[in-house]
Enzyme design. Structure first.
Site, PDB file in Angstrom:
ATOM      1  N   GLY A  20       0.791  -1.316  -0.049  1.00 60.31           N
ATOM      2  CA  GLY A  20       0.081  -0.048   0.139  1.00 60.31           C
ATOM      3  C   GLY A  20       0.863   1.172   0.116  1.00 60.31           C
ATOM      4  CB  THR A  21       2.422   3.384  -1.849  1.00 63.24           C
ATOM      5  OG1 THR A  21       3.525   2.313  -1.178  1.00 63.24           O
ATOM      6  CG2 THR A  21       3.280   4.506  -2.097  1.00 63.24           C
TER       7      THR A  21
END
Length: 266
Positions: A20-21
């Site tokens: 996740g980013t």
């Protein structure tokens, strides 16, 4: 400490790992603004809450990293090394386009072994501020703004509707801050704080926004269209249909009559 040292890593690595980013870079007159969230995840486990995903490549060139932290750190280190060699050989800083080409070459030639999505942004004498998007698998795309990571899927519409050309520095900073905060509030794999960097001819200035100072968006605390409020606005035949439900029928009939009366006198 036992709870930390005994994390079941083998269980976390089963299946696809959630990477996740939320990363972003925006060009403005005089430079660029880059930004990212600070959460690094391993599956559902948050491995680091305050990661720095903005990596220094040269004095006026940075990259935003998304994907596997190990992969992107390794690629960024290699490009940083080549950028310093370029300066030693030619006596000047490399153009942003050259750095982007190095990233693209490494990502494309090793696309089967890497999980790396990169945004390269910075300032040079030739083009001023510029932004290059290098998605998973390679390819170089110069854009006035670029977003990446899992959080980007939630904010494409917001960026398309909000971005304007010829913004100044302050408007661009506000745009990046709001976009990242919105992505972080919607994407469960993004979060933490916001790190930004404003890169101009004169300096690269860092900005840090802690989690308790992030812009807030609607989070479900308001009730949009409550029973009385919603039915009071329904005119004519539609109101009669709604009036069939429950104890608010009298309110709906009265609202409908008032609405029709106003229409006749308008």
């Amino acid at each position: 400490m036992d709870g930390i040292t005994n994390v079941p890593i083998a269980h976390l690595k089963k299946g696809e790992v959630n990477l996740g980013t939320s990363i972003m870079a925006v060009q403005f007159k005089g430079g660029v603004v880059i930004g990212a969230d600070t959460r690094t995840t391993t599956g559902s486990y948050i491995a680091n809450r305050v990661t720095d995903k903005l990596t220094h490549i040269h004095d006026r060139i940075y990259c935003c990293r998304s994907g596997s932290a190990a992969d992107t750190q390794a690629v960024a280190d290699i490009v940083h090394h080549h950028a310093q060699l370029y300066t030693s050989i030619y006596g000047s800083a490399p153009p942003v386009a050259t750095v982007a080409a190095l990233f693209e070459k490494l990502c494309y030639e090793n696309k089967d072994q890497l999980s790396a999505g990169i945004i390269v942004a910075g300032w040079d004498e030739e083009k001023g501020g510029s932004v290059y998007n290098i998605p998973l698998g390679g390819g170089t795309f110069q854009q006035p703004w670029a977003i990446g990571g899992s959080g980007s899927t939630y904010v494409y519409g917001y960026c398309d509707a909000t971005y304007q050309e010829n913004w100044g520095e302050e408007e661009t900073i506000e745009f990046v801050k709001n976009t990242l905060a919105l992505a972080m509030s919607r994407d469960g794999s993004s979060g933490g704080c916001i790190r930004m960097c404003v890169i101009t001819k004169d300096a690269a200035r860092r900005i840090f926004i802690p989690g308790n100072e992030l812009p807030r968006f609607w989070e479900g605390k308001e009730v949009v269209g409550s029973s009385a409020g919603a039915t009071a606005q329904v005119p004519g035949a539609a109101a009669a249909a709604v009036a069939a439900v429950g104890p608010y029928a009298g309110l709906v009939d009265e609202a409908s009559a008032n609405s029709e009366r106003n229409l006749k006198h308008s």
